[in-house]
Design an enzyme around this catalytic site. Structure first.
Site, PDB file in Angstrom:
ATOM      1  N   LEU A  12      -0.208 -14.073  -5.912  1.00 34.84           N
ATOM      2  CA  LEU A  12      -1.168 -15.040  -5.357  1.00 34.84           C
ATOM      3  C   LEU A  12      -2.431 -15.071  -6.213  1.00 34.84           C
ATOM      4  O   LEU A  12      -2.978 -16.143  -6.504  1.00 34.84           O
ATOM      5  CB  LEU A  12      -1.508 -14.683  -3.901  1.00 34.84           C
ATOM      6  CG  LEU A  12      -2.537 -15.580  -3.226  1.00 34.84           C
ATOM      7  CD1 LEU A  12      -2.096 -17.044  -3.209  1.00 34.84           C
ATOM      8  CD2 LEU A  12      -2.832 -15.103  -1.798  1.00 34.84           C
ATOM      9  N   ASP A  45     -10.840  -0.417  -7.742  1.00 38.32           N
ATOM     10  CA  ASP A  45      -9.884  -0.005  -6.718  1.00 38.32           C
ATOM     11  C   ASP A  45     -10.590  -0.261  -5.392  1.00 38.32           C
ATOM     12  O   ASP A  45     -11.676   0.280  -5.139  1.00 38.32           O
ATOM     13  CB  ASP A  45      -9.536   1.488  -6.886  1.00 38.32           C
ATOM     14  CG  ASP A  45      -8.460   1.908  -5.902  1.00 38.32           C
ATOM     15  OD1 ASP A  45      -8.527   1.481  -4.726  1.00 38.32           O
ATOM     16  OD2 ASP A  45      -7.549   2.651  -6.304  1.00 38.32           O
ATOM     17  N   ALA A  47      -3.300  -5.598  -1.339  1.00 40.49           N
ATOM     18  CA  ALA A  47      -2.659  -5.011  -0.154  1.00 40.49           C
ATOM     19  C   ALA A  47      -1.735  -3.901  -0.625  1.00 40.49           C
ATOM     20  O   ALA A  47      -1.287  -3.899  -1.774  1.00 40.49           O
ATOM     21  CB  ALA A  47      -1.843  -6.065   0.592  1.00 40.49           C
ATOM     22  N   THR A  50      -0.640 -11.399   7.308  1.00 41.03           N
ATOM     23  CA  THR A  50       0.809 -11.560   7.269  1.00 41.03           C
ATOM     24  C   THR A  50       1.419 -12.035   8.591  1.00 41.03           C
ATOM     25  O   THR A  50       0.887 -11.746   9.666  1.00 41.03           O
ATOM     26  CB  THR A  50       1.441 -10.200   6.884  1.00 41.03           C
ATOM     27  OG1 THR A  50       2.855 -10.275   7.023  1.00 41.03           O
ATOM     28  CG2 THR A  50       0.935  -9.070   7.756  1.00 41.03           C
ATOM     29  N   TYR A  83       3.115  -1.019   8.234  1.00 46.60           N
ATOM     30  CA  TYR A  83       2.498  -2.068   7.409  1.00 46.60           C
ATOM     31  C   TYR A  83       1.824  -3.115   8.296  1.00 46.60           C
ATOM     32  O   TYR A  83       0.644  -3.448   8.109  1.00 46.60           O
ATOM     33  CB  TYR A  83       3.564  -2.739   6.529  1.00 46.60           C
ATOM     34  CG  TYR A  83       3.091  -4.028   5.888  1.00 46.60           C
ATOM     35  CD1 TYR A  83       2.127  -4.005   4.883  1.00 46.60           C
ATOM     36  CD2 TYR A  83       3.581  -5.266   6.309  1.00 46.60           C
ATOM     37  CE1 TYR A  83       1.670  -5.184   4.301  1.00 46.60           C
ATOM     38  CE2 TYR A  83       3.130  -6.440   5.723  1.00 46.60           C
ATOM     39  CZ  TYR A  83       2.175  -6.397   4.723  1.00 46.60           C
ATOM     40  OH  TYR A  83       1.723  -7.564   4.163  1.00 46.60           O
TER      41      TYR A  83
HETATM   42  N1  LIG Z   1       4.368 -10.912  -0.559  1.00 46.39           N
HETATM   43  C1  LIG Z   1       4.598 -11.416   0.644  1.00 46.39           C
HETATM   44  O1  LIG Z   1       5.718 -11.786   0.971  1.00 46.39           O
HETATM   45  C2  LIG Z   1       3.461 -11.575   1.622  1.00 46.39           C
HETATM   46  C3  LIG Z   1       3.696 -12.170   2.870  1.00 46.39           C
HETATM   47  C4  LIG Z   1       2.618 -12.360   3.746  1.00 46.39           C
HETATM   48  C5  LIG Z   1       1.355 -11.923   3.370  1.00 46.39           C
HETATM   49  N2  LIG Z   1       1.161 -11.311   2.176  1.00 46.39           N
HETATM   50  C6  LIG Z   1      -0.178 -10.868   1.806  1.00 46.39           C
HETATM   51  O2  LIG Z   1      -0.607 -11.686   0.744  1.00 46.39           O
HETATM   52  C7  LIG Z   1      -1.483 -10.966  -0.118  1.00 46.39           C
HETATM   53  C8  LIG Z   1      -1.070 -11.183  -1.568  1.00 46.39           C
HETATM   54  O3  LIG Z   1       0.282 -10.783  -1.738  1.00 46.39           O
HETATM   55  P1  LIG Z   1       1.011 -10.878  -3.148  1.00 46.39           P
HETATM   56  O4  LIG Z   1       2.440 -11.097  -2.852  1.00 46.39           O
HETATM   57  O5  LIG Z   1       0.274 -11.777  -4.067  1.00 46.39           O
HETATM   58  O6  LIG Z   1       0.832  -9.360  -3.634  1.00 46.39           O
HETATM   59  P2  LIG Z   1       0.982  -8.749  -5.095  1.00 46.39           P
HETATM   60  O7  LIG Z   1       1.570  -9.711  -6.041  1.00 46.39           O
HETATM   61  O8  LIG Z   1       1.639  -7.411  -4.926  1.00 46.39           O
HETATM   62  O9  LIG Z   1      -0.540  -8.531  -5.487  1.00 46.39           O
HETATM   63  C9  LIG Z   1      -1.341  -7.584  -4.848  1.00 46.39           C
HETATM   64  C10 LIG Z   1      -2.391  -7.151  -5.834  1.00 46.39           C
HETATM   65  O10 LIG Z   1      -3.213  -6.164  -5.206  1.00 46.39           O
HETATM   66  C11 LIG Z   1      -3.489  -5.146  -6.149  1.00 46.39           C
HETATM   67  N3  LIG Z   1      -3.833  -3.899  -5.466  1.00 46.39           N
HETATM   68  C12 LIG Z   1      -3.056  -3.179  -4.625  1.00 46.39           C
HETATM   69  N4  LIG Z   1      -3.733  -2.112  -4.186  1.00 46.39           N
HETATM   70  C13 LIG Z   1      -4.967  -2.159  -4.769  1.00 46.39           C
HETATM   71  C14 LIG Z   1      -6.115  -1.344  -4.730  1.00 46.39           C
HETATM   72  N5  LIG Z   1      -6.147  -0.211  -4.001  1.00 46.39           N
HETATM   73  N6  LIG Z   1      -7.204  -1.723  -5.432  1.00 46.39           N
HETATM   74  C15 LIG Z   1      -7.198  -2.842  -6.192  1.00 46.39           C
HETATM   75  N7  LIG Z   1      -6.131  -3.649  -6.299  1.00 46.39           N
HETATM   76  C16 LIG Z   1      -5.031  -3.308  -5.586  1.00 46.39           C
HETATM   77  C17 LIG Z   1      -2.208  -5.036  -6.967  1.00 46.39           C
HETATM   78  O11 LIG Z   1      -2.475  -4.408  -8.178  1.00 46.39           O
HETATM   79  P3  LIG Z   1      -1.306  -3.698  -9.028  1.00 46.39           P
HETATM   80  O12 LIG Z   1      -0.539  -4.831  -9.647  1.00 46.39           O
HETATM   81  O13 LIG Z   1      -2.060  -2.849  -9.992  1.00 46.39           O
HETATM   82  O14 LIG Z   1      -0.493  -2.906  -8.033  1.00 46.39           O
HETATM   83  C18 LIG Z   1      -1.830  -6.512  -7.099  1.00 46.39           C
HETATM   84  O15 LIG Z   1      -2.486  -7.103  -8.208  1.00 46.39           O
HETATM   85  C19 LIG Z   1      -1.452  -9.522   0.390  1.00 46.39           C
HETATM   86  O16 LIG Z   1      -2.587  -9.314   1.197  1.00 46.39           O
HETATM   87  C20 LIG Z   1      -0.233  -9.435   1.269  1.00 46.39           C
HETATM   88  O17 LIG Z   1      -0.365  -8.506   2.319  1.00 46.39           O
HETATM   89  C21 LIG Z   1       2.185 -11.148   1.285  1.00 46.39           C
END
Ligand SMILES: NC(=O)c1ccc[n+]([C@@H]2O[C@H](COP(=O)([O-])OP(=O)(O)OC[C@H]3O[C@@H](n4cnc5c(N)ncnc54)[C@H](OP(=O)(O)O)[C@@H]3O)[C@@H](O)[C@H]2O)c1
Length: 286
Positions: A12, A34, A58, A99, A123
């Site tokens: 995203l 972080d 997340a 979520t 989660y």
């Molecule tokens: N994926 C789904 O199906 C889904 C569904 C509903 C809602 N969501 C929500 O949508 C949002 C975005 O999801 P996404 O799929 O885009 O996730 P994503 O691609 O995994 O991206 C999450 C990002 O957060 C970073 N991150 C994780 N822990 C961190 C920390 N402690 N400090 C700084 N950065 C950190 C990760 O860095 P690294 O790359 O270094 O790990 C990654 O760049 C999240 O809040 C998730 O809960 C996701």
């Protein structure tokens, strides 16, 4: 408007950088901040002079959260509280992503923003805790629930995305079994990013559901991937009990974009059209 984008290299986060091109955006990865480090987050966001703190971070490896609840609450709740405090002090708007898993899935019609959450997993509980902290303490916020995200950048934490996993398995001619008893709305991160950008300049703060339109099971989604990608696949439906995963998932977590529709702001297309767009966008040469 200065926007600090946390989680910039997530799927995203990647698409938000493109959608926010006309704004002054500072993309921040885990290496920059972080989010669990309060002092560092405060220093960086203050230095930027952020008017908007956009948090896409997340800990969302849903099954791993069952065995690492401290980490789940640290990233999905405590760090969110930190961001609320920093955003309040800067008089900034906090944008945070939550979520569909906050619901238990016992409904048979789409959940709206007024539906009562009842999370089933660590989660989901940790994400709901983050939501509650925002709703209780944030002065200006957009709290956005979405579902089944996939984007061209893929999620490093989750090892890519569902679409690419399906395509890779089919390319290796593996038999593929996908659950046919969880109903969702897969959502393309380009569409979610564009929808967030549509809402951002308004002062219609609060909770929003933002997903593509329509619904399907994961099996039906996989079937559409192979149809639209014109791939042969040895695909068959199965049930959630077959995989015996540690975390319980809702059987039905379709969200209605009710508030967006009330405000005349909903621009989400059907999930199948979004999937077709994704397959086109990610193909080489584009
Ligand atoms: N994926 C789904 O199906 C889904 C569904 C509903 C809602 N969501 C929500 O949508 C949002 C975005 O999801 P996404 O799929 O885009 O996730 P994503 O691609 O995994 O991206 C999450 C990002 O957060 C970073 N991150 C994780 N822990 C961190 C920390 N402690 N400090 C700084 N950065 C950190 C990760 O860095 P690294 O790359 O270094 O790990 C990654 O760049 C999240 O809040 C998730 O809960 C996701």
């Amino acid at each position: 408007m200065k926007i600090a984008l946390l989680g910039a290299n997530g799927q995203l986060g990647h698409d938000l950088q493109i959608a926010l091109q006309s704004y002054d955006v500072t993309p921040l990865t885990r290496n920059d901040v972080d989010v669990t480090d309060f002092a560092r987050a405060r220093a960086v966001l203050t230095d930027i002079g952020a008017d908007v703190v956009l948090n896409t971070t997340a800990y969302h490896r849903v099954d791993d959260c069952e065995t690492h609840p401290e980490l789940a609450y640290q990233v999905n709740a405590s760090a969110v509280l930190n961001l609320v405090r920093i955003a309040n002090d800067l008089d900034a708007v906090l944008v945070h992503i939550s979520t569909d898993y906050v619901f238990d899935g016992s409904a048979q019609t789409p959940y709206t923003e007024t539906s009562e959450p009842f999370p089933l997993s660590v989660y989901a509980n940790s994400k709901l805790a983050g939501e509650l902290l925002i709703r209780a303490m944030s002065r200006k916020y957009f709290l956005i629930r979405s579902c089944g995200l996939y984007g061209v950048a893929g999620s490093r934490g989750k090892g890519g995305n569902f679409v690419e996993t399906m395509i890779a398995k089919a390319s290796r001619h593996e038999p593929i079994q996908v659950v046919n008893d969880q109903i969702v709305t897969p959502t393309y991160t380009v569409d979610l990013a564009d929808q967030i950008v549509r809402v951002l300049p308004t002062t219609q703060y609060g909770l929003f559901h933002m997903t593509n339109e329509g619904s399907c099971t994961w099996y039906e989604f996989a079937k559409s991937i192979f149809e639209l990608a014109a791939m042969d696949a040895d695909l068959s439906p199965t049930t959630s009990t077959f995989y015996k995963l540690p975390a319980k998932r809702p059987q039905y977590s379709v969200l209605e974009n009710a508030r967006l529709k009330e405000l005349g702001l909903n621009q989400m297309r059907h999930w199948r059209d979004a999937l077709a767009a994704y397959l086109k966008d990610k193909s080489p040469g584009r």
